[in-house]
Design a protein around this motif. Structure first.
Motif, PDB file in Angstrom:
ATOM      1  N   ASP A  49       0.818  -1.216   0.000  1.00 12.46           N
ATOM      2  CA  ASP A  49       0.000   0.000   0.000  1.00 12.46           C
ATOM      3  C   ASP A  49       0.853   1.268   0.000  1.00 12.46           C
ATOM      4  O   ASP A  49       0.382   2.345  -0.379  1.00 12.46           O
ATOM      5  CB  ASP A  49      -0.952   0.016   1.199  1.00 12.46           C
ATOM      6  CG  ASP A  49      -0.213  -0.017   2.520  1.00 12.46           C
ATOM      7  OD1 ASP A  49       0.778  -0.743   2.616  1.00 12.46           O
ATOM      8  OD2 ASP A  49      -0.632   0.694   3.455  1.00 12.46           O
ATOM      9  N   GLU A  50       2.120   1.150   0.394  1.00 16.75           N
ATOM     10  CA  GLU A  50       3.029   2.291   0.356  1.00 16.75           C
ATOM     11  C   GLU A  50       3.784   2.365  -0.966  1.00 16.75           C
ATOM     12  O   GLU A  50       3.995   3.446  -1.508  1.00 16.75           O
ATOM     13  CB  GLU A  50       4.041   2.196   1.507  1.00 16.75           C
ATOM     14  CG  GLU A  50       3.471   2.489   2.879  1.00 16.75           C
ATOM     15  CD  GLU A  50       3.216   3.964   3.080  1.00 16.75           C
ATOM     16  OE1 GLU A  50       4.123   4.779   2.819  1.00 16.75           O
ATOM     17  OE2 GLU A  50       2.091   4.320   3.504  1.00 16.75           O
ATOM     18  N   LEU A  51       4.204   1.227  -1.490  1.00 16.89           N
ATOM     19  CA  LEU A  51       5.087   1.203  -2.651  1.00 16.89           C
ATOM     20  C   LEU A  51       4.356   1.201  -3.990  1.00 16.89           C
ATOM     21  O   LEU A  51       4.890   1.690  -4.987  1.00 16.89           O
ATOM     22  CB  LEU A  51       5.991  -0.032  -2.581  1.00 16.89           C
ATOM     23  CG  LEU A  51       6.951  -0.100  -1.388  1.00 16.89           C
ATOM     24  CD1 LEU A  51       7.612  -1.467  -1.326  1.00 16.89           C
ATOM     25  CD2 LEU A  51       8.004   0.994  -1.496  1.00 16.89           C
ATOM     26  N   ILE A  52       3.140   0.658  -4.013  1.00 21.73           N
ATOM     27  CA  ILE A  52       2.482   0.424  -5.303  1.00 21.73           C
ATOM     28  C   ILE A  52       1.147   1.146  -5.437  1.00 21.73           C
ATOM     29  O   ILE A  52       0.883   1.802  -6.443  1.00 21.73           O
ATOM     30  CB  ILE A  52       2.250  -1.099  -5.512  1.00 21.73           C
ATOM     31  CG1 ILE A  52       3.583  -1.851  -5.467  1.00 21.73           C
ATOM     32  CG2 ILE A  52       1.534  -1.351  -6.834  1.00 21.73           C
ATOM     33  CD1 ILE A  52       3.434  -3.357  -5.499  1.00 21.73           C
ATOM     34  N   ILE A  53       0.299   1.048  -4.415  1.00 25.02           N
ATOM     35  CA  ILE A  53      -1.080   1.534  -4.521  1.00 25.02           C
ATOM     36  C   ILE A  53      -1.143   3.055  -4.422  1.00 25.02           C
ATOM     37  O   ILE A  53      -0.672   3.626  -3.433  1.00 25.02           O
ATOM     38  CB  ILE A  53      -1.953   0.886  -3.427  1.00 25.02           C
ATOM     39  CG1 ILE A  53      -1.899  -0.637  -3.543  1.00 25.02           C
ATOM     40  CG2 ILE A  53      -3.386   1.391  -3.521  1.00 25.02           C
ATOM     41  CD1 ILE A  53      -2.621  -1.358  -2.430  1.00 25.02           C
ATOM     42  N   PRO A  54      -1.714   3.739  -5.417  1.00 24.78           N
ATOM     43  CA  PRO A  54      -1.840   5.201  -5.358  1.00 24.78           C
ATOM     44  C   PRO A  54      -2.720   5.627  -4.185  1.00 24.78           C
ATOM     45  O   PRO A  54      -3.634   4.910  -3.777  1.00 24.78           O
ATOM     46  CB  PRO A  54      -2.494   5.561  -6.699  1.00 24.78           C
ATOM     47  CG  PRO A  54      -2.221   4.385  -7.587  1.00 24.78           C
ATOM     48  CD  PRO A  54      -2.223   3.186  -6.684  1.00 24.78           C
ATOM     49  N   ASN A  55      -2.431   6.811  -3.674  1.00 28.11           N
ATOM     50  CA  ASN A  55      -3.171   7.328  -2.525  1.00 28.11           C
ATOM     51  C   ASN A  55      -3.456   8.805  -2.747  1.00 28.11           C
ATOM     52  O   ASN A  55      -2.540   9.597  -2.946  1.00 28.11           O
ATOM     53  CB  ASN A  55      -2.346   7.117  -1.248  1.00 28.11           C
ATOM     54  CG  ASN A  55      -3.119   7.444   0.008  1.00 28.11           C
ATOM     55  OD1 ASN A  55      -3.752   8.492   0.100  1.00 28.11           O
ATOM     56  ND2 ASN A  55      -3.055   6.562   0.985  1.00 28.11           N
ATOM     57  N   ILE A  56      -4.729   9.184  -2.699  1.00 33.92           N
ATOM     58  CA  ILE A  56      -5.105  10.572  -2.946  1.00 33.92           C
ATOM     59  C   ILE A  56      -4.573  11.490  -1.857  1.00 33.92           C
ATOM     60  O   ILE A  56      -4.266  12.663  -2.103  1.00 33.92           O
ATOM     61  CB  ILE A  56      -6.648  10.710  -3.054  1.00 33.92           C
ATOM     62  CG1 ILE A  56      -7.029  12.113  -3.526  1.00 33.92           C
ATOM     63  CG2 ILE A  56      -7.304  10.390  -1.728  1.00 33.92           C
ATOM     64  CD1 ILE A  56      -6.513  12.451  -4.908  1.00 33.92           C
ATOM     65  N   ALA A  57      -4.410  10.971  -0.636  1.00 27.79           N
ATOM     66  CA  ALA A  57      -3.866  11.790   0.450  1.00 27.79           C
ATOM     67  C   ALA A  57      -2.415  12.174   0.163  1.00 27.79           C
ATOM     68  O   ALA A  57      -1.986  13.296   0.458  1.00 27.79           O
ATOM     69  CB  ALA A  57      -3.965  11.032   1.770  1.00 27.79           C
ATOM     70  N   ALA A  58      -1.657  11.247  -0.416  1.00 32.86           N
ATOM     71  CA  ALA A  58      -0.270  11.543  -0.777  1.00 32.86           C
ATOM     72  C   ALA A  58      -0.222  12.629  -1.842  1.00 32.86           C
ATOM     73  O   ALA A  58       0.591  13.561  -1.772  1.00 32.86           O
ATOM     74  CB  ALA A  58       0.420  10.280  -1.278  1.00 32.86           C
TER      75      ALA A  58
END
Length: 254
Positions: free
Chosen positions: A222-231
């Motif tokens: 979830d940190e390395l691959i999955i996009p995150n709108i919060a980031a």
């Protein structure tokens, strides 16, 4: 004028605006080559800036490391920079805070521990067109509600940016020669600019950072691959702060 320009810059530095502009160019440019470049560029920005690991690495590199509470000696005054409260016309009967409330909660903890004698809260309103209750006054109300005597809280509500925070703090220190040891408190992402401005204004203060965005490294999917709108969203704040620091340096404010 500088205040208005800073608000305009805040808007123009939004990665969301960059993506929208590039997508519009991809739709309306006549050149097939530049349409393709615009589309690819917008996708690259979305992918890179939405990666949590890269976002966290950027925050970790920029934020000033915390001073351990056990290492905090006794200080005559803690200078608290505002920027963490807001006013709502539809709910005017209370004080509204944001994530950055650690800016006054952590000094309050130090005060309860006997490591701080006084508070100096500096900051007015960040609104351009409307008059609001100054943020310094709102934070003072919170501290009083938390049991701090009003006599231990001094406020300054005319500052609208970090440079003015530093200048008005320098003025207050001349009026309070008993304040020998000063602790500067602001968010970790903001401390580089704040500390430099205070040094430029002739204020000798130790830094105590709060309100952290960076966190320990996590090598998980979830940190390395999955996009995150919060980031993606957090990049706006970081880009704005780094740009603000560079502009302050260019103008000689810090």
């Amino acid at each position: 004028m500088f205040f208005l320009l800073s608000k305009t810059l805040h808007f123009l530095l939004m990665p969301y605006i960059w993506v929208l502009l590039l997508m519009f160019l991809a739709l309306f440019l006549r050149s097939q080559k530049w349409r393709r470049i615009s589309l690819i560029s917008s996708l690259v920005i979305l992918v890179v800036l939405s990666n949590p690991f890269l976002s966290n690495e950027a925050w970790r590199a920029w934020e000033v490391e915390p001073m351990p509470v056990k290492d905090v000696v006794d200080y005559d005054v803690a200078v608290i920079l505002t920027g963490v409260t807001s006013y709502r016309e539809d709910v005017p009967d209370r004080i509204h805070t944001s994530k950055g409330a650690d800016r006054f909660l952590h000094p309050l903890m130090l005060y309860r521990m006997g490591k701080i004698k006084k508070f100096f809260v500096t900051g007015g309103s960040g609104y351009i067109l409307k008059d609001r209750i100054p943020e310094a006054d709102q934070i003072k109300k919170i501290l009083v509600l938390a049991g701090v005597p009003a006599t231990d809280i001094i406020t300054e509500s005319s500052s609208r940016n970090t440079r003015e925070n530093a200048q008005h703090t320098a003025d207050q220190l001349r009026n309070h020669p008993e304040w020998k040891k000063v602790l500067l408190v602001t968010s970790a992402f903001h401390m580089r600019r704040a500390a430099a401005c205070f040094k430029k204004a002739g204020v000798k203060a130790d830094s105590f950072t709060a309100d952290f965005y960076g966190y320990e490294r996590r090598f998980t999917p979830d940190e390395l691959i999955i996009p995150n709108i919060a980031a993606f969203s957090s990049w706006h704040l970081l880009i704005h702060e780094v740009s603000g620091f560079l502009i302050y340096k260019l103008l000689g404010y810090c």
